[in-house]
Design an enzyme around this catalytic site. Sequence first.
Site, short mmCIF file in Angstrom:
data_model
loop_
_atom_site.label_atom_id
_atom_site.label_comp_id
_atom_site.label_asym_id
_atom_site.label_seq_id
_atom_site.Cartn_x
_atom_site.Cartn_y
_atom_site.Cartn_z
N HIS A 48 79.60 0.91 67.57
CA HIS A 48 80.26 2.19 67.77
C HIS A 48 79.21 3.25 68.10
O HIS A 48 79.35 4.00 69.06
CB HIS A 48 81.06 2.57 66.53
CG HIS A 48 81.84 3.83 66.66
ND1 HIS A 48 82.84 3.99 67.60
CD2 HIS A 48 81.78 5.01 65.98
CE1 HIS A 48 83.35 5.20 67.50
NE2 HIS A 48 82.72 5.84 66.54
N CYS A 91 88.80 8.17 67.94
CA CYS A 91 87.75 7.52 68.72
C CYS A 91 87.96 6.01 68.92
O CYS A 91 87.37 5.43 69.82
CB CYS A 91 86.40 7.73 68.03
SG CYS A 91 86.20 9.37 67.32
N HIS A 107 79.83 10.15 74.10
CA HIS A 107 80.98 9.67 73.33
C HIS A 107 82.24 10.02 74.12
O HIS A 107 82.66 11.18 74.17
CB HIS A 107 81.00 10.34 71.96
CG HIS A 107 82.01 9.78 71.02
ND1 HIS A 107 83.02 8.94 71.41
CD2 HIS A 107 82.16 9.92 69.66
CE1 HIS A 107 83.76 8.60 70.37
NE2 HIS A 107 83.25 9.19 69.29
#
Length: 420
Positions: A300, A165, A341
Site C-alpha cells: 500500500h 483508498c 496516492h
Amino acid sequence: MGRTSGPSQYPVAVVGLDCRFPGAPGPEAYWKLLLSGAHAIGERPASRGASAVPGGFLTDADAFDRAFFAVPTADARAMDPQQRLLLECSWRAIEDAGISPTRLAGGSVGTYVGSMSDDWMRLSLAAPEGVSPRTGTGSGRSMLANRIAYQLDLRGPSLTVDTACSSSLVAVHLACTALRTGECDLALAGGVNIVVGSVLDEIYAQAGLAAPDGRCKPFSEAADGIGRGEGVGVVALRLLEDAVRDGDPVHAVILGSAVNQDGRSNGIMAPHRASQREVIATACRRAGAAPQDIRFIEAHGTGTPLGDQIEVLSLGDVFRDEQGVREWPLAVGAVKGAIGHTEGAAGMAGLIKPVLSLRHGVVPASPWSGEENPRLGLARRSMELITEPLALPADGCRAGVSSFGMGGTNAHVVLATAPL
C-alpha cells in the site's frame, strides 16, 4: 452455474487491461515509467483547485470524444470527467482482451468501479441555477459504474465501491467473487481519481497526513505524508478455465483475494496491524499459497510514518522467516513513490504494476526517496525494498497486492504468472 470456493478458489484471468496515470497515457507508457525508476510528480494545473501543492496529474483529463460513445452534448457537459475516463478505459481494456466492445451488448458482463471522490458533485451543486436532472446522472457516484453499463449495454451487476483508498482493489475482489458464483461471465473492474477541488487537501493537511512537497516516500527515512495523484485503470476478468478454453490472452492470474475491516482500532483513520495481517494471510490461504511462495509484494505504501510502520509489521507477521524456509527475502515495492496516492484508483495502480511485471518477467525498481527507514527493521523481518529491477523466475512466480482504506477496509490479492 455458480461455483463454490474452497481453500483454493477458482483462478481468475486478467484477459485485458488499460490505464492512464501521471506521465503515462497508456499501459505501455506506464510500464516505461515504472522501468525508468523516475517519478511523475509535478506542478498542479490551475484547473485542480486552489492548492499550490504539487502532485501527480493527468494531462487532457477533460478531453472526451462524446460522438464516439453517442453521448448527447448536454449529457457530456454534465458528466463527471471520471465517467468519461472510465468509459474510454473500459473500451480499451475490452479491446485488449481481443473482444469487440459492441459484441458485449446485452451480455452478462459485470461492472465494478472503485472511487472516493465527490469533487465534481460539489462543483455542480455550487451553482444551484445550473442544477438539472443531468446533475444526478452526471455527478452521482453510482453513475461511475452505471455509465459504463448503460453506454455499452452490459447486463451483469453494476456498482460503484467506496472504501476510500482501498476502493478499486475491493472492486476487483467483488468482481472475482461474481465470476466464481456465476453472476456474470466477464467482469470489468476499475478505479478512478481526478482532483478538481482542494477539500481533501485540507483534510490531509489538518490531519497531519500531507507531504509538503506532494511526494509519497514509502518506507523512507524521509517519509512525511501523502502526495496526491490522479489516474484511471480497468482490468477485464474471466474465470481462467473459460479464458483458456476460448483462447483469450491472459496477462496474469488472480489466485485468491480477501477483504476485511479494522473494526474499533486506535482511531477510525489509524491502520490496524492485526487486521492487515489477517487479510493478507486469508488471501494467501484462499490462493493456496504458502508465505514462502510469494516472491514480491506491491505494498500500500503511502509514505506516512505510522502507515509504513504498521504495514511492515503486518507483512513481517505473515512473511517473516524464522525457520530458514525462504530462498530469498520478500521483495517490497510501492508505486505511490512514482505517481502519488491515486486514492480511489490506488488499488488499480497497485494491481496493474505486478500484472505487467509478471507478464514481462521483471519487477521495476521503485523510485525511493532517500535512505530506507532503519526503524522499520526490514532485513530482520525477511524483507527488502526493490532498489534494482528484480528478475523473476523463468517458470513463473506469485505476488501479492495490498490496499488499505482510510476508514479501515483492507484488501489483498494474490497473483500468479499466466500459464504457458
